[in-house]
Design a protein around this motif. Sequence first.
Motif, PDB file in Angstrom:
ATOM      1  N   MET A  74       0.834  -1.200   0.000  1.00 24.46           N
ATOM      2  CA  MET A  74       0.000   0.000   0.000  1.00 24.46           C
ATOM      3  C   MET A  74       0.870   1.253   0.000  1.00 24.46           C
ATOM      4  O   MET A  74       0.575   2.238  -0.697  1.00 24.46           O
ATOM      5  CB  MET A  74      -0.928  -0.022   1.221  1.00 24.46           C
ATOM      6  N   SER A  75       1.960   1.227   0.756  1.00 25.69           N
ATOM      7  CA  SER A  75       2.887   2.358   0.780  1.00 25.69           C
ATOM      8  C   SER A  75       3.486   2.590  -0.603  1.00 25.69           C
ATOM      9  O   SER A  75       3.622   3.735  -1.053  1.00 25.69           O
ATOM     10  CB  SER A  75       4.006   2.091   1.799  1.00 25.69           C
ATOM     11  N   GLY A  76       3.842   1.499  -1.287  1.00 30.32           N
ATOM     12  CA  GLY A  76       4.391   1.621  -2.635  1.00 30.32           C
ATOM     13  C   GLY A  76       3.421   2.256  -3.608  1.00 30.32           C
ATOM     14  O   GLY A  76       3.793   3.124  -4.403  1.00 30.32           O
ATOM     15  N   VAL A  77       2.155   1.842  -3.546  1.00 29.86           N
ATOM     16  CA  VAL A  77       1.124   2.414  -4.426  1.00 29.86           C
ATOM     17  C   VAL A  77       0.979   3.910  -4.162  1.00 29.86           C
ATOM     18  O   VAL A  77       0.901   4.724  -5.099  1.00 29.86           O
ATOM     19  CB  VAL A  77      -0.232   1.697  -4.226  1.00 29.86           C
ATOM     20  N   LEU A  78       0.939   4.301  -2.906  1.00 29.04           N
ATOM     21  CA  LEU A  78       0.799   5.718  -2.555  1.00 29.04           C
ATOM     22  C   LEU A  78       1.975   6.548  -3.077  1.00 29.04           C
ATOM     23  O   LEU A  78       1.786   7.631  -3.625  1.00 29.04           O
ATOM     24  CB  LEU A  78       0.686   5.871  -1.037  1.00 29.04           C
ATOM     25  N   LEU A  79       3.182   6.027  -2.911  1.00 25.31           N
ATOM     26  CA  LEU A  79       4.362   6.768  -3.357  1.00 25.31           C
ATOM     27  C   LEU A  79       4.432   6.846  -4.882  1.00 25.31           C
ATOM     28  O   LEU A  79       4.859   7.852  -5.448  1.00 25.31           O
ATOM     29  CB  LEU A  79       5.631   6.111  -2.792  1.00 25.31           C
ATOM     30  N   GLN A  80       4.000   5.780  -5.550  1.00 26.18           N
ATOM     31  CA  GLN A  80       3.976   5.797  -7.016  1.00 26.18           C
ATOM     32  C   GLN A  80       2.934   6.784  -7.530  1.00 26.18           C
ATOM     33  O   GLN A  80       3.139   7.447  -8.549  1.00 26.18           O
ATOM     34  CB  GLN A  80       3.716   4.385  -7.541  1.00 26.18           C
ATOM     35  N   THR A  81       1.812   6.888  -6.820  1.00 26.02           N
ATOM     36  CA  THR A  81       0.791   7.877  -7.186  1.00 26.02           C
ATOM     37  C   THR A  81       1.289   9.290  -6.915  1.00 26.02           C
ATOM     38  O   THR A  81       1.107  10.198  -7.729  1.00 26.02           O
ATOM     39  CB  THR A  81      -0.502   7.620  -6.387  1.00 26.02           C
ATOM     40  N   LEU A  82       1.929   9.467  -5.778  1.00 29.04           N
ATOM     41  CA  LEU A  82       2.427  10.780  -5.375  1.00 29.04           C
ATOM     42  C   LEU A  82       3.465  11.310  -6.369  1.00 29.04           C
ATOM     43  O   LEU A  82       3.421  12.471  -6.776  1.00 29.04           O
ATOM     44  CB  LEU A  82       3.034  10.690  -3.976  1.00 29.04           C
ATOM     45  N   LYS A  84       4.097   9.897  -9.393  1.00 31.04           N
ATOM     46  CA  LYS A  84       3.750   9.504 -10.767  1.00 31.04           C
ATOM     47  C   LYS A  84       4.928   8.801 -11.435  1.00 31.04           C
ATOM     48  O   LYS A  84       5.247   9.026 -12.598  1.00 31.04           O
ATOM     49  CB  LYS A  84       3.313  10.724 -11.585  1.00 31.04           C
ATOM     50  N   ASN A  85       5.570   7.926 -10.653  1.00 32.14           N
ATOM     51  CA  ASN A  85       6.747   7.197 -11.119  1.00 32.14           C
ATOM     52  C   ASN A  85       6.654   5.747 -10.649  1.00 32.14           C
ATOM     53  O   ASN A  85       6.535   5.506  -9.441  1.00 32.14           O
ATOM     54  CB  ASN A  85       8.015   7.859 -10.566  1.00 32.14           C
ATOM     55  N   PRO A  86       6.696   4.763 -11.571  1.00 33.73           N
ATOM     56  CA  PRO A  86       6.576   3.358 -11.169  1.00 33.73           C
ATOM     57  C   PRO A  86       7.778   2.833 -10.399  1.00 33.73           C
ATOM     58  O   PRO A  86       7.730   1.725  -9.866  1.00 33.73           O
ATOM     59  CB  PRO A  86       6.442   2.627 -12.519  1.00 33.73           C
ATOM     60  N   MET A 221      -5.598  12.534  -8.136  1.00 35.66           N
ATOM     61  CA  MET A 221      -4.189  12.918  -8.170  1.00 35.66           C
ATOM     62  C   MET A 221      -3.467  12.368  -9.395  1.00 35.66           C
ATOM     63  O   MET A 221      -2.390  12.855  -9.763  1.00 35.66           O
ATOM     64  CB  MET A 221      -3.475  12.425  -6.906  1.00 35.66           C
ATOM     65  N   MET A 222      -4.049  11.363 -10.043  1.00 40.66           N
ATOM     66  CA  MET A 222      -3.430  10.761 -11.221  1.00 40.66           C
ATOM     67  C   MET A 222      -3.503  11.689 -12.439  1.00 40.66           C
ATOM     68  O   MET A 222      -2.750  11.534 -13.395  1.00 40.66           O
ATOM     69  CB  MET A 222      -4.096   9.422 -11.551  1.00 40.66           C
ATOM     70  N   PHE A 223      -4.420  12.646 -12.405  1.00 41.03           N
ATOM     71  CA  PHE A 223      -4.525  13.601 -13.507  1.00 41.03           C
ATOM     72  C   PHE A 223      -3.383  14.614 -13.434  1.00 41.03           C
ATOM     73  O   PHE A 223      -2.608  14.633 -12.472  1.00 41.03           O
ATOM     74  CB  PHE A 223      -5.867  14.334 -13.456  1.00 41.03           C
ATOM     75  N   SER A 224      -3.296  15.467 -14.419  1.00 42.19           N
ATOM     76  CA  SER A 224      -2.296  16.539 -14.392  1.00 42.19           C
ATOM     77  C   SER A 224      -2.623  17.499 -13.250  1.00 42.19           C
ATOM     78  O   SER A 224      -3.760  17.536 -12.739  1.00 42.19           O
ATOM     79  CB  SER A 224      -2.290  17.296 -15.720  1.00 42.19           C
ATOM     80  N   GLN A 225      -1.643  18.277 -12.858  1.00 40.23           N
ATOM     81  CA  GLN A 225      -1.828  19.216 -11.753  1.00 40.23           C
ATOM     82  C   GLN A 225      -2.972  20.190 -12.034  1.00 40.23           C
ATOM     83  O   GLN A 225      -3.810  20.446 -11.158  1.00 40.23           O
ATOM     84  CB  GLN A 225      -0.522  19.980 -11.522  1.00 40.23           C
ATOM     85  N   GLU A 226      -3.026  20.696 -13.252  1.00 38.85           N
ATOM     86  CA  GLU A 226      -4.069  21.667 -13.614  1.00 38.85           C
ATOM     87  C   GLU A 226      -5.458  21.032 -13.551  1.00 38.85           C
ATOM     88  O   GLU A 226      -6.410  21.633 -13.030  1.00 38.85           O
ATOM     89  CB  GLU A 226      -3.812  22.218 -15.022  1.00 38.85           C
TER      90      GLU A 226
END
Length: 333
Positions: A74-82, A84-86, A221-226
């Motif tokens: 779960m920590s890995g998924v959160l960090l990858q989302t944060l 945006k890097n696999p 959060m997966m979308f672009s910042q804008e």
Amino acid sequence: MTSKQKRTSQLLLLLLCLLIVFLLSLSIGYANTSFIKVLQVFLGQADTTMSLIVFKIRLPRILACMLGGASLAMSGVLLQTLTKNPLADSGILGINAGAGLVIAMMVGVLDITNLTNLTLMPFLAMLGGFLTISIVYAASPRNQPIQPTCLIISGVGISSLLSGVMVSVVANLDIGKTDYVVSWLSGKVSGGNWQLLAIMSPLLGIIWGVTLWRSYRLNMMMFSQETSITLGLDLKKERLWALTLSTSLAAFSVVLVGNITFVGLLSGHITRRLFGNDHRIVLPASMLIGMILMLIADTIGRSLLVGTGIPTGLIISVIGAPYFLYLMIKTAT
């Protein structure tokens, strides 16, 4: 078959795999048993020796692996989302090293068999993880809120620095404590006792619940910042939540299963390939995959490599390192 039905069947298949691996892990060890004997233990029909092996030795260790594996995933998924890097993972970003350094210092100065000290351990580990990720974030350039590549490079650098400090700390411990810390740093499951499980289970349960509750925001959060801001998401707040939850999960996992890396990387990436990016599915699925990976690695270490003393973390690294290199090459091309 609709997409929803397919995902449901995949989740059920993962649950079935976890159940099979769980029963195999209970049945395999220094004293091999069978499914029937394991079932007899839970039905109260087994002899005292078999009950002792299952309830006092194997079951606490297996539960520690499951809690640790699910939390690291779960920590890995959160960090990858944060980021945006696999390639993001708690070990790569230095969270494990920070929590580990605090625990190594704690082992050096305190009696870890004392219940009070045992209760303090998860919170001190979390403090170490938070301090480390704060340093990593401060050390990375911030022309934008988060630059994934800079964050990962800073994490690797800080992790290496803390590992060097940890070697100095371990060198000054007595031989008994040195052996304990070295085996723990290699990824030896150390949370296999009911006392620590009773402390950790409710804490991790609360963090799991909060993380799952924020699944919809993680999707945004997966979308672009804008786009995220346009949809009404407070991006700075959500990034802080993701960083806090992922650090807590990783730090608490370190207390249970030692300094194990690659579980979050493997689980997060495999889950996204199977289920896409919907965190309502990805988070629970990654937890199941993390549990399965940890149980398989621990079972191999306990049964196929009997007498070698090889920790679970080294087996995970043998699996995870080639996959990490594959991902890194694929990301670079």
